[in-house]
Scaffold this motif. Structure first.
Motif, short mmCIF file in Angstrom:
data_model
loop_
_atom_site.label_atom_id
_atom_site.label_comp_id
_atom_site.label_asym_id
_atom_site.label_seq_id
_atom_site.Cartn_x
_atom_site.Cartn_y
_atom_site.Cartn_z
N ARG A 53 -31.03 85.75 70.73
CA ARG A 53 -32.08 86.47 70.01
C ARG A 53 -31.57 87.75 69.36
NH1 ARG A 53 -36.49 87.02 74.57
NH2 ARG A 53 -34.60 87.24 75.81
N ASP A 54 -30.41 88.23 69.84
CA ASP A 54 -29.83 89.44 69.25
C ASP A 54 -28.87 89.12 68.12
OD1 ASP A 54 -31.18 90.86 71.23
OD2 ASP A 54 -29.51 90.64 72.64
N THR A 55 -28.68 87.84 67.84
CA THR A 55 -27.74 87.41 66.80
C THR A 55 -28.42 86.40 65.90
OG1 THR A 55 -26.89 85.55 68.09
CG2 THR A 55 -25.82 87.68 68.43
N ARG A 56 -27.74 86.01 64.85
CA ARG A 56 -28.24 84.90 64.03
C ARG A 56 -27.60 83.59 64.45
NH1 ARG A 56 -30.57 85.66 59.29
NH2 ARG A 56 -31.44 83.62 59.80
N ILE A 57 -26.33 83.66 64.89
CA ILE A 57 -25.61 82.44 65.26
C ILE A 57 -24.93 82.64 66.61
CG2 ILE A 57 -23.78 80.82 64.64
CD1 ILE A 57 -24.19 81.57 61.72
N CYS A 58 -25.11 81.69 67.50
CA CYS A 58 -24.39 81.68 68.77
C CYS A 58 -23.66 80.35 68.87
CB CYS A 58 -25.34 81.85 69.95
SG CYS A 58 -24.53 81.75 71.57
N ALA A 59 -22.34 80.39 69.01
CA ALA A 59 -21.54 79.17 69.10
C ALA A 59 -21.05 79.01 70.54
CB ALA A 59 -20.36 79.23 68.14
N VAL A 60 -21.36 77.87 71.13
CA VAL A 60 -20.88 77.54 72.48
C VAL A 60 -19.70 76.59 72.29
CG1 VAL A 60 -21.50 76.59 74.72
CG2 VAL A 60 -23.22 77.79 73.37
N VAL A 61 -18.50 77.12 72.48
CA VAL A 61 -17.28 76.40 72.12
C VAL A 61 -16.41 76.23 73.36
CG1 VAL A 61 -15.26 76.37 70.62
CG2 VAL A 61 -17.39 77.41 69.81
N ALA A 62 -16.11 74.97 73.68
CA ALA A 62 -15.27 74.70 74.86
C ALA A 62 -14.81 73.25 74.80
CB ALA A 62 -16.05 74.97 76.14
N PRO A 63 -13.77 72.91 75.57
CA PRO A 63 -13.26 71.55 75.59
C PRO A 63 -14.27 70.57 76.18
CG PRO A 63 -11.66 73.08 76.54
CD PRO A 63 -12.95 73.81 76.39
N PRO A 64 -13.99 69.27 76.05
CA PRO A 64 -14.88 68.27 76.66
C PRO A 64 -14.99 68.50 78.16
CG PRO A 64 -13.22 67.22 75.25
CD PRO A 64 -12.84 68.65 75.35
N GLY A 65 -16.15 68.16 78.69
CA GLY A 65 -16.33 68.26 80.13
C GLY A 65 -16.61 69.65 80.63
N SER A 66 -16.77 70.62 79.72
CA SER A 66 -17.01 72.00 80.15
C SER A 66 -18.48 72.26 80.46
CB SER A 66 -16.54 72.98 79.07
OG SER A 66 -15.15 72.87 78.87
N GLY A 67 -19.36 71.33 80.13
CA GLY A 67 -20.78 71.51 80.43
C GLY A 67 -21.54 72.22 79.33
N LYS A 68 -21.10 72.03 78.06
CA LYS A 68 -21.78 72.71 76.95
C LYS A 68 -23.22 72.22 76.81
CE LYS A 68 -18.68 71.27 74.04
NZ LYS A 68 -17.79 70.64 75.03
N THR A 69 -23.39 70.90 76.73
CA THR A 69 -24.72 70.34 76.53
C THR A 69 -25.63 70.67 77.70
OG1 THR A 69 -23.89 68.55 75.13
CG2 THR A 69 -26.03 68.22 76.18
N THR A 70 -25.10 70.59 78.91
CA THR A 70 -25.90 70.91 80.09
C THR A 70 -26.36 72.36 80.06
OG1 THR A 70 -24.73 69.26 81.42
CG2 THR A 70 -25.90 70.99 82.61
N ALA A 71 -25.45 73.26 79.72
CA ALA A 71 -25.82 74.68 79.66
C ALA A 71 -26.88 74.92 78.60
CB ALA A 71 -24.57 75.53 79.38
N LEU A 72 -26.71 74.30 77.44
CA LEU A 72 -27.70 74.47 76.37
C LEU A 72 -29.05 73.91 76.78
CD1 LEU A 72 -25.48 73.58 73.28
CD2 LEU A 72 -26.51 75.80 73.76
N ALA A 73 -29.04 72.75 77.46
CA ALA A 73 -30.29 72.14 77.89
C ALA A 73 -30.99 72.99 78.94
CB ALA A 73 -30.03 70.74 78.42
N HIS A 74 -30.22 73.53 79.90
CA HIS A 74 -30.81 74.42 80.90
C HIS A 74 -31.45 75.62 80.22
CE1 HIS A 74 -28.09 72.86 84.39
NE2 HIS A 74 -29.14 72.09 84.19
N TRP A 75 -30.75 76.15 79.22
CA TRP A 75 -31.33 77.30 78.51
C TRP A 75 -32.59 76.89 77.76
CZ3 TRP A 75 -31.88 77.57 73.16
CH2 TRP A 75 -32.41 78.77 72.70
#
Length: 974
Positions: A53-75
């Motif tokens: 909310r303090d930015t216009r773009i937030c990029a969640v960048v990490a290798p496979p298996g890092s839990g990106k989708t899970t973290a985004l879904a929890h949020w």
């Protein structure tokens, strides 16, 4: 010649047969469902993503298996804003078309009539017209992340308002210009996503129901680097096996990554060409891949290009310290194990020694130093004499590295070397094992080299100070702290540097019990601390002083792990989970097993205070803490333990409570600990039912910033005389206008209707002036300026008479003129429900951002109690009231939804459903509230209510023009 004639003139072989008109291939249905992610919800990661909310773009960048989708879904499941979700598909023929279609699909359930593949302008208009903040999540963006797509997304963000935010989940940095000043951006990277030791323990305890001991959790974290996929795979590998089998599995982690082999091959290596795969396997002995080093080792050129290409594919990630790029540790272990299997252990050892030689040659020429990695590479290759040489010659660099665990594998002759013993003693000191550190130093002669010898002497002095306690402070702040646990002196004068003096002062204030001053001191020192370890200590103290903000302690645990100070991490874990007796007990047992006597003491205090706050019997825990204090010669801390024990005895009505309280008062007084003395006095006065003395003790604790726990049973006292103080002005706008002046409702019947409307307009801005031109335009838009101003004066005069009858001319204190502005003044102690609502919702946001969930819930409940209906309903659709009415309706609906999300986060689904229903009652068309209601019902197991909510939501969407079938489908994607 006509077309027919040309056609008949050509022989069959020369005729061009046009295929029938081609229809564009049908696009697959975009995936716009927010995934129903399970697993451990990590509050610190959710908080990091909330900062979108303090930015216009937030990029969640990490290798496979890092839990990106899970973290985004929890949020997304608890997001305080509306969330639109699209997940990219690897099979998209045209990425630009796929992105436009996907974003369009997220908007159609909201009532936007868009074509299957809308243009950017239509998408921007739809997003820009959204009421309130909205976050567009583009998951798996690496599958479509071309330069053209990057330009499209940039243009979309640039042409929408600041209330539109973009969240990107990707294996690689998206092709956007994140440096543009008008596109405030932030990146959540691999280090943010990786599980920390405390989270690993929580994951296995709560989600997998296979508890790991604290030390096992730390060992698993070290070997997996907290990689989500590796943790999940390890769990599957040990499911159903007993504790001993799990210990054996943990012990074997260093020998390879067999449990994750199939996943690693499929996810990282399957699509690599032979040259890249060979490059990774041959360069695996390097912890950090640097082009020049790889070129020298492999006898080739252009390794930098290969590394960059593999980084773009998400196989390698950049190291935060700038040393180069790295493989995930599990992948590196797999490649090394494959080399050993194919070529034998001797070849692998030779490879490590060759790499170590290159790194040793580079010592002194790079920042950060290659010395720690060189020492580890020599050790891994069996070159222990060379590892010892690097350790001796680059002593400070190697010792400052967080990872000293490689020393544990040293052969006996190397382990016995004075320099290695000193390094291992430092490792033990950081771990809180002071007795073990001393034994290592005393097992042989000290080092001959000056730097290691000085370190050995400093470690020995530190350990003796905190064990035997027989040394006087000599210029080191931990030694002064050791004196403070005997008798705190916040005004102590020392020759320490300023940073150390400030931290020491905060610690002494804390021990003495002046929490208010200690908090101020920590806050003042925080911005000036440059020593990372000192800053970590100050942060830990700040977390302990703010027990209502567990995120602070979590942050300390993460920092301590990165610094290589597990002792700080364990104490921070205890502070975070002070309310969970099982977690604290496990940490205390683990500390005792390690010989960490001070850690065990502080963790025991964490558990005792947590029990006291939760209303659980804490006498035994405080008694244990007092015993430990006596053994460690810490009378100031013992004063707190005995006062806590006495207070708990009183609260739980123990038969010897009076004796314990009297003893605690005497001990705390002799130890000169004001806070403990006040707490003991409070216990004694409550035990004696001395109301006047109890009030005095409570006042002293309040002055120090210590809030005494509520007594178990209120003491018998004389009836109190309650004096109700009326607010000078009490003005209400929610659900209908009302005003009281000094507790009396003024008689407004004689006031003309337009004057009463003026009073309501001023009440909207109570306490803030409104310009007379604004008032005139709102009240008398059809009149010229002179006539409107005359009417204003008449109305104000009539209102003053009604609100303050008898007040002299010009002496009005409520309707005040300020130049060309008028205001309804709010004297001190006055109440405005609109202003109170704003204060409570703002306070809730601040509390939640700081980790105070319970405070945020209380603030939101107070705010919603104020919202008894829309603003000034008696004024109908009048233009001057409509913006305020819509604003507060939206704020109240969001406040109710946020309350529901917090209840759901705290595992209170019934309360969450009630809050979601309140949000829907306020605003029936709020998409996020319907999704929250469905989720709450499902979490509570109320499947019939969840289905009823789906049908109701489908009816709402259908009323907005969305097809019923599509609406029902969307409701199942909450």
């Amino acid at each position: 010649m006509s077309e027919r004639e040309v056609s008949t003139a050509l022989p069959d072989a020369d005729r061009v047969r046009l295929p029938p008109a081609a229809h564009p291939p049908r696009l697959p249905a975009p995936d716009i469902r927010v995934p129903a992610a399970g697993g451990l919800v990590r509050p610190r990661l959710v908080a990091a993503l909330n900062r979108v909310r303090d930015t216009r773009i937030c990029a969640v960048v990490a290798p496979p298996g890092s839990g990106k989708t899970t973290a985004l879904a929890h949020w997304a499941q608890q997001a305080p804003v509306d969330v639109l979700w699209w997940r990219a598909d690897a099979g998209a023929a045209d990425p630009v078309t796929a992105v436009r279609a996907g974003i369009g699909a997220t908007l159609r359930p909201l009532g936007h009539r868009l074509p299957a593949v809308p243009d950017v302008e239509s998408l921007a208009a739809a997003l820009d017209g959204h009421q309130g903040p909205v976050v567009l999540v583009l998951d798996d963006f690496h599958l479509v992340g071309t330069e053209r797509v990057g330009s499209l997304v940039e243009r979309l963000v640039l042409t929408t308002g600041d209330h539109v935010h973009l969240m990107i989940g990707s294996r690689v940095i998206p092709p956007l210009n994140l440096a543009r000043s008008e596109l405030a951006s932030r990146i959540v990277g691999p280090s943010d996503l990786r599980f920390r030791a405390v989270e690993v323990a929580e994951l296995f305890r709560v989600e997998y129901r296979t508890p790991l001991g604290p030390e096992d959790a730390r060992e698993l974290t070290r070997h997996t680097e907290g990689w989500a996929a590796a943790l999940h795979l390890f769990h599957h590998g040990v499911t159903g096996r007993g504790p001993h089998a799990r210990h054996r599995a943990l012990a074997g982690l260093g020998d390879g990554a067999g449990y994750a082999r199939e996943y690693v091959v499929r996810t990282f290596l399957a699509d690599l060409d032979t040259a890249d795969l060979l490059f990774l396997q041959r360069s695996a002995p390097f912890e950090a891949l640097v082009g020049g080093f790889c070129d020298r080792y492999l006898g080739r050129s252009k390794s930098e290009e290969t590394i960059a290409r593999l980084a773009r594919r998400g196989v390698l990630t950049a190291l935060e310290d700038g040393r180069g790029f790295a493989l995930p540790r599990i992948l590196r272990h797999h490649l090394l194990a494959a080399t050993t299997t194919d070529a034998g252990p001797r070849t692998t050892a030779q490879a490590f020694r060759a790499v170590a030689g290159i790194l040793t040659d580079a010592i002194g020429s790079t920042v950060p130093s290659t010395a720690p990695e060189a020492a580890r590479a020599w050790a891994a290759g069996g070159g222990w004499p060379d590892a010892l040489t690097v350790l001796a010659e680059s002593w400070e660099d190697v010792l400052a590295d967080p990872d000293l665990a490689w020393l544990d594998a040293a052969p006996p002759d190397i382990s016995a070397h004075p320099i290695v013993r000193t390094a291992r003693a430092e490792q033990a000191r950081r771990d809180g094992r002071l007795g073990a550190a001393l034994r290592l130093l005393e097992a042989g002669p000290p080092p001959a080299a000056p730097a290691p010898a000085a370190t050995a002497a400093a470690i020995a002095r530190f350990c003796r100070t905190w064990t035997a306690g027989d040394l006087q402070p000599e210029g080191r702040w931990p030694e002064y702290l050791r004196a403070a646990v005997r008798r705190p002196r916040p005004d102590r004068r020392t020759p320490l540097p300023r940073e150390q003096r400030e931290v020491l002062s905060a610690l002494e204030l804390t021990i003495s019990g002046n929490v208010r001053a200690a908090r101020h001191q920590v806050a003042q020192a925080a911005d000036r601390l440059t020593d990372p370890v000192l800053a970590c200590a100050a942060d830990l103290l700040g977390a302990a002083l703010h027990p209502d903000q567990p995120d602070r302690a979590d942050a300390v645990a993460l920092l301590a792990e990165d610094l290589g100070f597990p002792w700080f991490a364990r104490i921070a874990h205890g502070v975070t989970h002070a309310g969970d007796p099982d977690v604290v007990a496990a940490e205390v047992d683990a500390a005792d097993d390690r010989g960490d006597v001070w850690g065990a003491l502080l963790l025991t205090f964490c558990g005792a205070v947590g029990d006291l706050r939760a209303g659980r019997p804490a006498v035994r825990a405080f008694d244990d803490a007092a015993r430990r204090c006596r053994e460690l010669d810490a009378p100031a801390l013992e004063a707190w333990a005995r006062s806590g024990q006495a207070f708990s005895a009183v609260v739980t009505s123990q038969p010897d409570a009076l004796r314990e309280a009297e003893s605690a008062v005497g001990f705390a007084h002799s130890a000169q600990v004001p806070g403990a003395t006040a707490l003991a006095h409070l216990a004694l006065t409550r035990c004696r039912r001395d109301r006047e003395a109890s009030v005095a003790a409570e006042a002293e604790l309040d002055r120090l910033g210590l809030r005494p726990p509520a007594p178990g049973a209120p003491p018998t006292a004389a009836p109190a005389v309650v004096v109700v103080r009326r607010a000078p002005v009490d003005v209400r706008c929610f659900g209908g206008f009302a005003i009281e002046v000094d507790g009396t409702v003024p008689d407004l019947h004689a006031v003309r209707p337009r004057a009463r409307a003026l009073l309501r307009l001023l009440a909207l801005h109570a306490g803030q002036p409104t310009h007379r031109e604004v008032i005139a335009e709102a009240m008398w838009p059809q009149l010229d300026a002179a006539a409107a101003l005359h009417n204003l004066h008449v109305c104000v005069s009539g209102l003053r008479t009604a609100l303050e009858p008898g007040a002299a001319r010009g002496a009005s204190r409520l309707l005040v003129r300020d130049g060309e502005r008028y205001l309804l003044a709010l004297p001190a102690g006055s109440v405005s429900d609109l202003r109170a609502f704003d204060l409570r919702t703002a306070s809730a946001e601040s509390a939640y951002a700081a980790g105070g969930v319970d405070t945020a819930i209380a603030d939101l409940e107070e705010a919603l109690a104020l919202y008894t209906g829309e603003v000034l309903p008696e004024d109908g659709p009048t233009e001057w009231v409509l913006p305020h009415r819509e604003h507060y309706q939206a704020r109240a609906a969001e406040a109710a939804a946020q309350l529901g999300r917090l209840h759901l986060e705290q595992d209170r689904p019934e309360d969450a459903a009630g809050a979601a229903r309140r949000s829907i009652d306020i605003d029936p068309f709020r998409d996020g509230s319907w999704r929250l209601l469905i989720a709450a019902h499902e979490a509570a197991g109320n499947l019939a209510e969840a289905e009823e909510a789906r049908r109701s939501y489908a009816d709402v969407l259908a009323s907005l023009g969305v097809a019923t079938q599509a609406a029902t489908s969307v409701t199942r994607q909450h």
